[in-house]
Scaffold this motif. Structure first.
Motif, PDB file in Angstrom:
ATOM      1  N   LYS A 295      12.300  14.397  -3.528  1.00 39.76           N
ATOM      2  CA  LYS A 295      12.626  13.112  -4.151  1.00 39.76           C
ATOM      3  C   LYS A 295      12.226  11.951  -3.253  1.00 39.76           C
ATOM      4  N   VAL A 296      12.512  12.089  -1.957  1.00 35.73           N
ATOM      5  CA  VAL A 296      12.143  11.039  -1.005  1.00 35.73           C
ATOM      6  C   VAL A 296      10.622  10.922  -0.913  1.00 35.73           C
ATOM      7  N   ALA A 297       9.943  12.067  -0.837  1.00 37.05           N
ATOM      8  CA  ALA A 297       8.478  12.052  -0.748  1.00 37.05           C
ATOM      9  C   ALA A 297       7.867  11.407  -1.990  1.00 37.05           C
ATOM     10  N   GLU A 298       8.465  11.668  -3.146  1.00 35.21           N
ATOM     11  CA  GLU A 298       7.968  11.091  -4.398  1.00 35.21           C
ATOM     12  C   GLU A 298       8.149   9.575  -4.405  1.00 35.21           C
ATOM     13  N   ARG A 299       9.302   9.128  -3.973  1.00 34.82           N
ATOM     14  CA  ARG A 299       9.572   7.682  -3.942  1.00 34.82           C
ATOM     15  C   ARG A 299       8.627   6.960  -2.992  1.00 34.82           C
ATOM     16  N   GLN A 300       8.354   7.589  -1.869  1.00 40.50           N
ATOM     17  CA  GLN A 300       7.518   6.942  -0.855  1.00 40.50           C
ATOM     18  C   GLN A 300       6.028   7.142  -1.108  1.00 40.50           C
ATOM     19  N   GLY A 301       5.698   7.984  -2.061  1.00 38.01           N
ATOM     20  CA  GLY A 301       4.286   8.262  -2.338  1.00 38.01           C
ATOM     21  C   GLY A 301       3.585   8.982  -1.207  1.00 38.01           C
ATOM     22  N   LYS A 302       4.338   9.731  -0.406  1.00 35.17           N
ATOM     23  CA  LYS A 302       3.773  10.383   0.762  1.00 35.17           C
ATOM     24  C   LYS A 302       3.047  11.678   0.418  1.00 35.17           C
ATOM     25  N   CYS A 303       3.504  12.354  -0.640  1.00 33.56           N
ATOM     26  CA  CYS A 303       2.977  13.683  -0.936  1.00 33.56           C
ATOM     27  C   CYS A 303       2.918  13.872  -2.447  1.00 33.56           C
ATOM     28  N   GLU A 304       1.795  14.383  -2.924  1.00 37.80           N
ATOM     29  CA  GLU A 304       1.686  14.715  -4.342  1.00 37.80           C
ATOM     30  C   GLU A 304       2.311  16.091  -4.560  1.00 37.80           C
ATOM     31  N   VAL A 305       3.312  16.157  -5.428  1.00 39.67           N
ATOM     32  CA  VAL A 305       4.034  17.399  -5.690  1.00 39.67           C
ATOM     33  C   VAL A 305       3.666  17.909  -7.077  1.00 39.67           C
ATOM     34  N   ILE A 306       3.158  19.134  -7.155  1.00 36.04           N
ATOM     35  CA  ILE A 306       2.761  19.737  -8.428  1.00 36.04           C
ATOM     36  C   ILE A 306       3.693  20.905  -8.706  1.00 36.04           C
ATOM     37  N   LEU A 307       4.476  20.796  -9.784  1.00 35.45           N
ATOM     38  CA  LEU A 307       5.458  21.822 -10.115  1.00 35.45           C
ATOM     39  C   LEU A 307       4.820  22.928 -10.950  1.00 35.45           C
ATOM     40  N   SER A 308       3.796  23.518 -10.414  1.00 33.59           N
ATOM     41  CA  SER A 308       3.139  24.660 -11.038  1.00 33.59           C
ATOM     42  C   SER A 308       2.330  25.383  -9.981  1.00 33.59           C
ATOM     43  N   LEU A 309       2.549  26.686  -9.900  1.00 29.37           N
ATOM     44  CA  LEU A 309       1.761  27.530  -8.998  1.00 29.37           C
ATOM     45  C   LEU A 309       1.510  28.838  -9.733  1.00 29.37           C
ATOM     46  N   THR A 310       0.541  28.797 -10.651  1.00 24.88           N
ATOM     47  CA  THR A 310       0.256  29.929 -11.519  1.00 24.88           C
ATOM     48  C   THR A 310      -1.244  30.194 -11.552  1.00 24.88           C
ATOM     49  N   THR A 311      -1.612  31.249 -12.267  1.00 23.13           N
ATOM     50  CA  THR A 311      -3.018  31.617 -12.399  1.00 23.13           C
ATOM     51  C   THR A 311      -3.814  30.569 -13.173  1.00 23.13           C
ATOM     52  N   VAL A 312      -3.123  29.703 -13.916  1.00 22.75           N
ATOM     53  CA  VAL A 312      -3.792  28.654 -14.691  1.00 22.75           C
ATOM     54  C   VAL A 312      -3.777  27.323 -13.956  1.00 22.75           C
ATOM     55  N   MET A 313      -2.622  26.956 -13.430  1.00 19.84           N
ATOM     56  CA  MET A 313      -2.486  25.685 -12.713  1.00 19.84           C
ATOM     57  C   MET A 313      -1.788  25.929 -11.380  1.00 19.84           C
ATOM     58  N   PRO A 314      -2.531  25.867 -10.246  1.00 17.32           N
ATOM     59  CA  PRO A 314      -3.881  25.330 -10.096  1.00 17.32           C
ATOM     60  C   PRO A 314      -4.998  26.357 -10.265  1.00 17.32           C
ATOM     61  N   GLY A 315      -4.656  27.644 -10.358  1.00 14.28           N
ATOM     62  CA  GLY A 315      -5.713  28.657 -10.441  1.00 14.28           C
ATOM     63  C   GLY A 315      -6.383  28.892  -9.104  1.00 14.28           C
ATOM     64  N   ILE A 316      -7.278  27.998  -8.708  1.00  9.55           N
ATOM     65  CA  ILE A 316      -7.969  28.086  -7.420  1.00  9.55           C
ATOM     66  C   ILE A 316      -7.893  26.735  -6.718  1.00  9.55           C
ATOM     67  N   VAL A 317      -7.586  26.759  -5.431  1.00 13.32           N
ATOM     68  CA  VAL A 317      -7.583  25.553  -4.594  1.00 13.32           C
ATOM     69  C   VAL A 317      -8.513  25.812  -3.415  1.00 13.32           C
ATOM     70  N   SER A 318      -9.416  24.886  -3.155  1.00 15.32           N
ATOM     71  CA  SER A 318     -10.345  25.022  -2.029  1.00 15.32           C
ATOM     72  C   SER A 318      -9.785  24.332  -0.792  1.00 15.32           C
ATOM     73  N   VAL A 319      -9.884  25.017   0.335  1.00 20.51           N
ATOM     74  CA  VAL A 319      -9.472  24.474   1.635  1.00 20.51           C
ATOM     75  C   VAL A 319     -10.663  24.670   2.567  1.00 20.51           C
ATOM     76  N   GLY A 320     -11.475  23.620   2.752  1.00 23.38           N
ATOM     77  CA  GLY A 320     -12.728  23.797   3.482  1.00 23.38           C
ATOM     78  C   GLY A 320     -13.594  24.801   2.751  1.00 23.38           C
ATOM     79  N   GLU A 321     -14.018  25.856   3.456  1.00 25.52           N
ATOM     80  CA  GLU A 321     -14.832  26.916   2.846  1.00 25.52           C
ATOM     81  C   GLU A 321     -13.991  28.010   2.200  1.00 25.52           C
TER      82      GLU A 321
END
Length: 335
Positions: free
Chosen positions: A97-123
């Motif tokens: 809640k604090v992070a959301e108010r301050q805009g410090k971190c984007e929080v995505i309430l989904s961690l499934t095979t569809v969303m996000p599916g694949i996330v790239s971190v560098g290579e």
């Protein structure tokens, strides 16, 4: 170079991905090992963090990351869990809640095979292989199509970390037989060179331990299995789990020494990697914190793996990771 460090955090899970100056964190339990390690490495920005599920031994350290004044967390993925009403889960929600108010971190309430599916971190690609969207939609406390209860462990995210076509590393969180069945029925690719075994090597809730081991080992076909365990915590990893894993012939490495393997602690450190390890100070580490090289084919560095195997051979009294020789009726005297 792209790599994953699987940390010795006692009972819990925590991994750090490093690739092309990008960084990702997967789970973070109690105590400050993660934050201290990031400071050791002079990492001031974590591009993305993943919380596999809502248990304390996977989430507590993320609160410190969210509230840190010296380390920026840009994005966080997690699944809601309406059944959780623990103090630590409420604290995490307050930090979100604090992070959301301050805009410090984007929080995505989904961690499934569809969303996000694949996330790239560098290579590196982090692929969500479980839970499926439809399975997660029921949530903890619901039942699956066979009437089996879905728990927080059932919807634990399973993440496959790869570079290119290399088989990489599978982080199975605390997935149980219900969640594993859903992943396999949906044809998810769980193959990996290294498997961080689910639930710290604890017994499955409602299925035969050997059957559960055989199912996941057949799906993953790893050459190395890692147990992220705390010495003396729930007696993990359990012999009923380690035995069938060892009989497949793959390598085994536990972050800490199980009582079943050695009753006393061992303060030898020559085989340990230089990363922080929760058990090192108290002689509880076995393999300790481990680096998995993703630039190759997802194996641990050969020199470190060999050093750990020598430590097992020289210092450990009754290692579970060494399968017992098959019983015979007597010597073979045939010509």
């Amino acid at each position: 170079m792209s790599e994953v460090i699987v940390f010795d955090v006692a009972h819990g899970n925590c991994c750090l991905i490093r690739s092309q100056n990008a960084h990702a964190v997967i789970d973070a339990p109690c105590k400050a090992l993660l934050l201290n390690t990031l400071e050791d490495m002079r990492i001031t920005c974590v591009d993305v963090a993943f919380i596999s599920h809502a248990d304390k031994d996977h989430i507590a350290g993320v609160i410190g990351l969210l509230t840190s004044e010296s380390i920026e967390l840009k994005k966080l993925y997690l699944n809601p869990d309406s059944q959780k009403d623990t103090r630590i889960w409420r604290q995490l929600r307050a930090a979100l809640k604090v992070a959301e108010r301050q805009g410090k971190c984007e929080v995505i309430l989904s961690l499934t095979t569809v969303m996000p599916g694949i996330v790239s971190v560098g290579e590196v690609d982090v692929r969500v292989e479980a839970p499926s969207n439809s399975f997660a939609a029921g949530g903890s406390g619901s039942t699956d199509e066979r009437g089996r209860r879905i728990t927080s462990n059932s919807i634990s995210a399973v993440l496959r970390v790869t570079t290119g076509e290399h088989p990489g590393l599978l982080l199975a969180g605390d997935i149980d037989e219900v969640g594993l069945d859903d992943a396999l029925e949906n044809g998810r690719d769980l193959t990996a060179r290294t498997l961080v075994f689910p639930h710290h090597g604890g017994l499955p809730a409602s299925s035969d331990a050997t059957s559960f081991v055989e199912t996941i080992m057949r799906a993953v076909t790893p050459s190395l299995v890692i147990f992220s365990n705390g010495r003396g915590k729930h007696d993990n990893p359990r012999p009923e789990i380690v035995g069938p894993v060892a009989r497949t012939g793959c390598g085994i490495a536990c972050t800490q020494m199980a009582h079943a393997c050695n009753q006393s602690v061992i303060f030898k450190r020559e085989h340990l990697e230089p990363h922080r390890a929760q058990g090192q100070e108290h002689g509880a580490s076995c393999a300790g914190s481990m680096t998995i090289d993703l630039s190759g084919d997802g194996r641990r560095l050969a020199s470190k793996h060999s050093a750990h195997q020598k430590f097992i051979d020289d210092a450990v009294e009754t290692p579970m990771c060494r399968p017992a020789p098959p019983e015979t009726d007597g010597p073979d005297v045939s010509q």
